[in-house]
Every structure is written in structure tokens, then in C-alpha cells.
Write an enzyme that holds these catalytic residues in place. Structure first.
Site, PDB file in Angstrom:
ATOM      1  N   HIS A 102      11.530   6.535  12.270  1.00 54.31           N
ATOM      2  CA  HIS A 102      10.132   6.874  12.601  1.00 54.31           C
ATOM      3  C   HIS A 102      10.074   8.180  13.417  1.00 54.31           C
ATOM      4  O   HIS A 102       9.610   8.206  14.561  1.00 54.31           O
ATOM      5  CB  HIS A 102       9.459   5.724  13.369  1.00 54.31           C
ATOM      6  CG  HIS A 102       7.960   5.805  13.328  1.00 54.31           C
ATOM      7  ND1 HIS A 102       7.145   4.692  13.268  1.00 54.31           N
ATOM      8  CD2 HIS A 102       7.112   6.865  13.316  1.00 54.31           C
ATOM      9  CE1 HIS A 102       5.871   5.063  13.248  1.00 54.31           C
ATOM     10  NE2 HIS A 102       5.825   6.396  13.270  1.00 54.31           N
ATOM     11  N   ARG A 144       2.926   3.907   7.086  1.00 52.57           N
ATOM     12  CA  ARG A 144       3.272   2.674   7.775  1.00 52.57           C
ATOM     13  C   ARG A 144       4.096   1.805   6.830  1.00 52.57           C
ATOM     14  O   ARG A 144       3.815   1.728   5.625  1.00 52.57           O
ATOM     15  CB  ARG A 144       2.013   1.929   8.215  1.00 52.57           C
ATOM     16  CG  ARG A 144       1.301   2.555   9.416  1.00 52.57           C
ATOM     17  CD  ARG A 144       2.166   2.511  10.676  1.00 52.57           C
ATOM     18  NE  ARG A 144       1.531   3.050  11.868  1.00 52.57           N
ATOM     19  CZ  ARG A 144       1.784   4.243  12.403  1.00 52.57           C
ATOM     20  NH1 ARG A 144       2.666   5.066  11.846  1.00 52.57           N
ATOM     21  NH2 ARG A 144       1.194   4.612  13.519  1.00 52.57           N
TER      22      ARG A 144
HETATM   23  C1  GLV Z   1       2.940   7.807  14.795  1.00 54.18           C
HETATM   24  O1  GLV Z   1       3.315   7.081  13.938  1.00 54.18           O
HETATM   25  C2  GLV Z   1       1.568   7.899  15.198  1.00 54.18           C
HETATM   26  O2  GLV Z   1       0.783   7.042  14.776  1.00 54.18           O
HETATM   27  O3  GLV Z   1       1.207   8.826  15.931  1.00 54.18           O
END
Ligand code: GLV
Length: 314
Positions: free
Chosen positions: A275, A227
Site C-alpha cells: 500500500h 481498495r
Molecule cells: C490511501 O490509501 C488513502 O486513502 O489516502
């Protein structure tokens, strides 16, 4: 007997298509098609959610468990009204493997000078550079949960020297693992590449700060697949500008999508990806979710249970 699927109000049907063969006796309802009729609401025993509207899960009086359609929990942690039923994270081995391959790709990219060779190709230039063997490269995985452990194993299978670090002691087989804050800085100081695999919580916000960055080798690569809030952005910029850190490969950010004014985009020592390091594949994740529902039906504990802040407080 019914299951509610709410994948951020979107594409729940794809999940339903993959889940139905594993759970044929259940009726699957997609949130976006659900009308507010009591009969349906009472029928729902399991809610499969990602980024559901806060308060919605209180509508289902016969809910037995909530299963998150991803590994992260911040969406659900924001909902302080979640009912007192088990909340289960999704740990799909295919997602963990994807994330390991992402980290492996960037470590190898640096180790083997692949970006440089691509540039040289454009100039028709033939020049080799010495490369360290994998067995001479120390990779530190910070956060040895399910995903971190898979990443550590995959690096180890590829011949790298792997160390894991975890705040709390846990049993990890076959990986040299250190536990507790006292061991963190020595581990950071030995690593050629550090892979951050931490969730966002009270222990991890700003975890990679000035002091910890200062312990890292100046030629090290920092990779973040956990994160964004785990890294102190200003401290990272200083370390890169002052050449006390060689490279940052970032897949996650404090604010997503990454704002177009963010300094990361144009910094020569930063690689930005949106991401994408670990995709959630409904095909493979459906098996994991169905196995957890079967466990609950047999009176067993699903895996892994998420300790929701609202449950801990009560
Ligand atoms: C992606 O970041 C998830 O938490 O699945």
C-alpha cells in the site's frame, strides 16, 4: 481559532509544521498532545483526521468542517457519530501522480520485459524480445474519480491507448470514457492492462468477480491501486492459475497488512507491494488543505465533499 490534527494519533506535528505557514492565524493542536480542557475544545473549528477514535469529533462544539488526511474514507465512514459538518477528502495532485507512475511502471515493466532482462543480466545473457509500442497497448482505467482521471491522463501522455470507465456518467475531457455497467465488459475485453482505481463501498465490493475476469484477455495485467475488497480473491486466483489472466500487481488488500499466510505472497504471477503506490506528502497536501479552509471561510464549497453515510441517512 484553532485546528485539530489527528493523523492516526501519530506524527501530527509534521503536518502542523507544514500547515502553519499557510494558516498563520490559526493555533494548531496535535491530538496526541491535546489535554481535555474546554477552552481548547471550544476553540477548534477544523479537524484534520486520519483514523480518529470514533466519537471524538463530537467533542468540538464549534467545528466547521472535517478534512480527511487522505483520499480514502473508510476510517471516517465507520464513525456513525460524526457531526453534521462538511467532510472533505484530500486529493493531492502529487499523490495522484505517484499512483499514476506506479501503474505506468508496472505496465511498462511487462511491455518492455524489464524483469526478464534483469534475470538475463544475472546470467550474462544477451537476447532481445519484441515489445509492443505504447500506441498498440490498450489501458483501461476503472474508476474515473480525481485519481483515476490523473492516471488516465498520464498514460495518455505516454502514448498508450486509454479508455476510462465510470459507473456514473461524468464530464471527462480528452479521455475516451465509458459509463455504466453495460459498457464495462466490452471495455475489459479490449484491455491489455486494467488499472483499478475504485473506493470500497456497497457498489464496489467484489466488483472484479469471476464473470468480469473471464472477459479479460489472457495476456492482460490487472493492477489494483484502489481498495483490496474490490477484487474477489478466489476468482482472481482461479484466473491466474487457469492462465486466463497473465499478471496481477496489487498494492491494496482486503486485510492490511497482508497476512503472512496469504497466497498472494508466493504466487508467481502476483506482484505484492505494501500500500505504497500513492504517498501522502504533508508538504504538498498542506496547500490543498489550506486552500479548502480558505474556501470555507469565504463561504465557498470545499472540494471534494465526501457524502458520509451518517449524513445521507439523516
Ligand atoms: C490511501 O490509501 C488513502 O486513502 O489516502
Amino acid at each position: 481559532m484553532a485546528i485539530l490534527i489527528n493523523n492516526d494519533g501519530d506524527c501530527s506535528q509534521e503536518w502542523a509544521n507544514h500547515l502553519q505557514p499557510h494558516l498563520p492565524e490559526y493555533t494548531l493542536y496535535c491530538y496526541e498532545q491535546l489535554s481535555n480542557t474546554d477552552a481548547i475544545v471550544e476553540d477548534i473549528e477544523y479537524a484534520l483526521v486520519w483514523n480518529h477514535p470514533a466519537g471524538d469529533l463530537r467533542r468540538y462544539p464549534n467545528l466547521k468542517a472535517i478534512l480527511i488526511l487522505g483520499a480514502g474514507t473508510e476510517h471516517i465512514d465507520h464513525d456513525s457519530t460524526v457531526p453534521q459538518v462538511p467532510i472533505v477528502r484530500l486529493i493531492d495532485p502529487e499523490m495522484s501522480r505517484d499512483m499514476a507512475q506506479y501503474a505506468l511502471y508496472w505496465v511498462m515493466n511487462t511491455q518492455r520485459h524489464y524483469d526478464t532482462y534483469r534475470q538475463q543480466q544475472l546470467q550474462h545473457r544477451w537476447q532481445r524480445y519484441p515489445a509492443a509500442a505504447a500506441g498498440d497497448i490498450n489501458v483501461l482505467i476503472v474508476g474515473m474519480g480525481e485519481i483515476g482521471t490523473t492516471i488516465a491522463e498520464i498514460f495518455q501522455w505516454n502514448g498508450f491507448v486509454v479508455t476510462g470507465w465510470n459507473r456514473r456518467p461524468k464530464e471527462v475531457t480528452d479521455i475516451d470514457c465509458r459509463f455504466g455497467f453495460d459498457t464495462l465488459e466490452p471495455a475489459l475485453s479490449e484491455a491489455d492492462a486494467v488499472v483499478l482505481c475504485l473506493p470500497k463501498n456497497a457498489h464496489t465490493i467484489g466488483f472484479i468477480n469471476r464473470q468480469r475476469l473471464a472477459k479479460m484477455k489472457p495476456n492482460a495485467t490487472l493492477i489494483n491501486v484502489g481498495r483490496g475488497a474490490v477484487i474477489d480473491d478466489d476468482a482472481l486466483r482461479e484466473a491466474l492459475d487457469n492462465e486466463t489472466l497473465d499478471r496481477a500487481v496489487l498494492d491494496v488488500y482486503s486485510e492490511e497488512p497482508l497476512p503472512s499466510a496469504a497466497w498472494y505472497w508466493q504466487h508467481p504471477k502476483v506482484t505484492v507491494t505494501p500500500h505504497m503506490s500513492g504517498a501522502t506528502y504533508p508538504r504538498s497536501a498542506a496547500k490543498v488543505i489550506a486552500a479548502n479552509i480558505r474556501r470555507i471561510e469565504r463561504g465557498e464549497t470545499p472540494y471534494p465533499i465526501h457524502p458520509h453515510p451518517a449524513h445521507i441517512k439523516n
